[in-house]
Enzyme design. Structure first.
Site, PDB file in Angstrom:
ATOM      1  N   GLU A   1       1.093  -1.477   0.048  1.00  0.00           N
ATOM      2  CA  GLU A   1       0.068  -0.310   0.375  1.00  0.00           C
ATOM      3  C   GLU A   1       1.368   1.166   0.418  1.00  0.00           C
ATOM      4  O   GLU A   1       1.072   2.172   0.382  1.00  0.00           O
ATOM      5  CB  GLU A   1      -0.908  -0.581   1.728  1.00  0.00           C
ATOM      6  CG  GLU A   1      -1.577  -0.948   1.323  1.00  0.00           C
ATOM      7  CD  GLU A   1      -2.767  -1.038   2.190  1.00  0.00           C
ATOM      8  OE1 GLU A   1      -2.957  -0.186   3.226  1.00  0.00           O
ATOM      9  OE2 GLU A   1      -4.393  -2.259   2.652  1.00  0.00           O
TER      10      GLU A   1
ATOM     11  N   GLU B   1      -5.601  -8.653   1.029  1.00  0.00           N
ATOM     12  CA  GLU B   1      -6.327  -8.237   2.049  1.00  0.00           C
ATOM     13  C   GLU B   1      -7.940  -7.745   2.444  1.00  0.00           C
ATOM     14  O   GLU B   1      -8.269  -7.417   1.229  1.00  0.00           O
ATOM     15  CB  GLU B   1      -5.674  -6.785   2.418  1.00  0.00           C
ATOM     16  CG  GLU B   1      -4.615  -7.498   3.207  1.00  0.00           C
ATOM     17  CD  GLU B   1      -3.650  -5.892   4.233  1.00  0.00           C
ATOM     18  OE1 GLU B   1      -4.544  -5.002   4.616  1.00  0.00           O
ATOM     19  OE2 GLU B   1      -2.603  -5.959   3.870  1.00  0.00           O
TER      20      GLU B   1
HETATM   21  C1  BG6 Z   1      -4.024  -2.090   5.724  1.00  0.00           C
HETATM   22  C2  BG6 Z   1      -2.538  -2.418   6.356  1.00  0.00           C
HETATM   23  O1  BG6 Z   1      -3.752  -0.590   5.456  1.00  0.00           O
HETATM   24  O2  BG6 Z   1      -5.132  -1.833   6.916  1.00  0.00           O
HETATM   25  C3  BG6 Z   1      -2.884  -3.367   7.638  1.00  0.00           C
HETATM   26  O3  BG6 Z   1      -2.291  -2.913   5.276  1.00  0.00           O
HETATM   27  C4  BG6 Z   1      -3.727  -3.478   8.967  1.00  0.00           C
HETATM   28  O4  BG6 Z   1      -1.547  -3.390   8.200  1.00  0.00           O
HETATM   29  C5  BG6 Z   1      -5.400  -3.120   7.679  1.00  0.00           C
HETATM   30  O5  BG6 Z   1      -3.863  -4.158   9.521  1.00  0.00           O
HETATM   31  C6  BG6 Z   1      -6.343  -2.482   9.039  1.00  0.00           C
HETATM   32  O6  BG6 Z   1      -5.928  -0.980   9.064  1.00  0.00           O
HETATM   33  P1  BG6 Z   1      -6.576  -0.968  10.857  1.00  0.00           P
HETATM   34  O7  BG6 Z   1      -5.629   0.529  11.273  1.00  0.00           O
HETATM   35  O8  BG6 Z   1      -7.838  -1.675  11.025  1.00  0.00           O
HETATM   36  O9  BG6 Z   1      -4.740  -2.459  11.269  1.00  0.00           O
END
Ligand code: BG6
Length: 466
Positions: free
Chosen positions: A163, A367
């Protein structure tokens, strides 16, 4: 029954600083992610222990095998491999990842490695403020080459930066601490450019060094709806997608910024320093796939210029202050998670169609998941039916996208196990496996399979949805 194509791969994901712990063990140095997480140690869990994967990895990989995972997307901590960032290789760090990779392969799980997930070695910040210096791109290339040389015989799938398009807008992640907005944006643009160079250098090195090696970026995808059907709202939504994500994919693919982005850099007087030889390098690096991280959609409307914002006003979520045209609105048609992410499986179908239409490259989701508190019941269970519903609907959307003709090669949700969330420590959980710790009581970090674990296990067994 929604059966997926034969070669479709089911996996799950994580990242180094969010799970490993052992932050200063085995020769590892501090990272920017550690540095930031330690600043908040009094408010929430930090990266010192995280989910303690460093000491539990055999047990965790056994659980991955029990789940039936065919792919594990994780990141390597640059600071374990080269603690100074650009100097000597740390053999203990190499040995750790060799063990992880071998353990995965023993269980027939494909290792899918991200080289850099928010955790720049801190010594490079001390040396030259990290990505602000061109040297950082060469340090990254060196690190990437070490990884390819040591692991490339067994690891064929690589992601460069996680990202970049989102990271670059978060001052903490980039170590930007400059009050003057113009200066901060100038540094940001320069850092972004150096990361593009690093991406190209690593991409070419992968192709040169690894037979059958495949490499690509992981983007934080954006899908922005116009809040109304007024043409200017449609434009505002498009601008949000362009400035948040599309310009980045365009640069990866074409090796130059798209016109609107060049215009933005010029008008804001923040064009990065470049060298004549960069153009050929950027154009030569060919990504093999696009990895997509998808959590939610947004909604935007146009805001006219005013005295203070001669080029238009903006909502705080968008960092292109002087150039903003838009405001982010709540979408009344969608339900949001407790932490404000608008749940929208159709948005994923749209994103997949959009990126495939534009680039015709294979797509993989690295993700996607629901971050929420979970309750551990007295009899030691986690009944996370909300997560099952979320995953089911998103997997359904991927199926629909495949039916639309999009080449989606795999799904690797966030996250395999509970991990350190960026802003909410262990209060917000994403995992299929519960890690029994909370922010201030680390306990034994016992692993407990959630209901979603058993549900996803069936999805994998059935190669699709019932
Ligand atoms: C993504 C990242 O943008 O979002 C992760 O790659 C991150 O590292 C995930 O954990 C969720 O975001 P958050 O703030 O809920 O942990």
């Amino acid at each position: 029954m929604k059966k997926f194509p034969k070669n479709f791969i089911w996996g799950a994901s994580s990242s180094a600083f969010q799970i490993e712990g052992g932050w200063d063990e085995g020769g590892k140095s501090m990272t920017v992610a550690d540095f930031n997480s330690f600043k908040h140690s009094h408010e929430q869990a930090d990266s010192k222990v995280a989910s303690d994967f460093y000491h539990h990895y055999k047990e965790d990989i056994a659980l991955m095998a029990e789940l039936g995972m065919k792919l594990y997307r994780f990141s390597i901590a640059w600071s374990r491999i080269i603690p100074s960032g650009d100097g000597e290789v740390n053999e203990e760090g190499v040995a750790f990842y060799n063990d992880v990779i071998d353990e995965l392969l023993k269980k027939d799980i494909i290792p899918f490695i991200t080289l850099y997930h928010f955790d720049l070695p801190y010594p490079l910040v001390e040396k030259y403020n990290g990505w602000e210096a061109r040297e950082c791109a060469y340090a990254f290339e060196k690190y990437a080459r070490v990884c390819f040389e040591r692991f490339g015989d067994r690891v064929k799938f690589w992601q460069v930066h996680n990202e970049q398009n989102l990271m670059i807008r978060v001052d903490e992640r980039m170590n930007i601490d400059i009050e003057d907005k113009h200066k901060a944006d100038q540094v940001r643009a320069q850092m972004d450019y150096h990361m593009f160079l690093a991406h190209a250098l690593a991409t070419n090195a992968c192709h040169e060094m690894i037979q059958d090696g495949k490499i690509g970026p992981a983007v934080s995808s954006t899908m922005t709806y116009p809040t109304t059907n007024k043409p200017k709202d449609v434009w505002a939504a498009k601008m949000n997608d362009r400035f948040k994500t599309d310009y980045c994919l365009y640069m990866h693919y074409y090796g130059e910024y798209p016109g609107y982005y060049k215009k933005y850099l010029k008008e804001c007087d923040i064009e990065p320093h470049t060298k004549p030889e960069d153009e050929a390098l950027l154009k030569s690096a060919k990504m093999d796939f696009i990895a997509i991280n998808y959590y939610r959609t947004l909604s935007a409307s146009y805001l006219p210029a005013d005295d203070q914002h001669p080029k238009g006003t903006r909502y705080k979520d968008i960092d292109f202050d002087q150039y903003g045209y838009f405001r982010i609105d709540k979408n009344e048609n969608l339900v949001a998670t407790e932490y404000g992410a608008q749940i929208d499986p159709m948005g994923l179908r749209l994103v997949l169609n959009h990126y495939y239409d534009d680039y015709h490259l294979p797509l993989i989701i690295t993700e996607n998941g629901m971050g929420t508190p979970d309750i551990l019941t007295e009899d030691g269970k986690i009944h996370d039916e909300y997560r099952i519903a979320y995953l089911k609907d998103h997997i359904g959307a991927i199926y629909d996208a495949i039916e639309d003709g999009v080449e989606v090669i795999g799904y690797s949700p966030w996250s395999f196990m509970d991990l350190l969330s960026s802003h909410q420590g262990f209060k917000k959980r994403y995992g299929l496996v519960y890690v029994d710790r909370d922010d201030f009581n680390i306990k034994e970090c016992k692993r407990i399979k959630k209901d979603s674990f058993y549900w996803y296990q069936k999805v994998i067994q059935n190669h699709g949805l019932d």
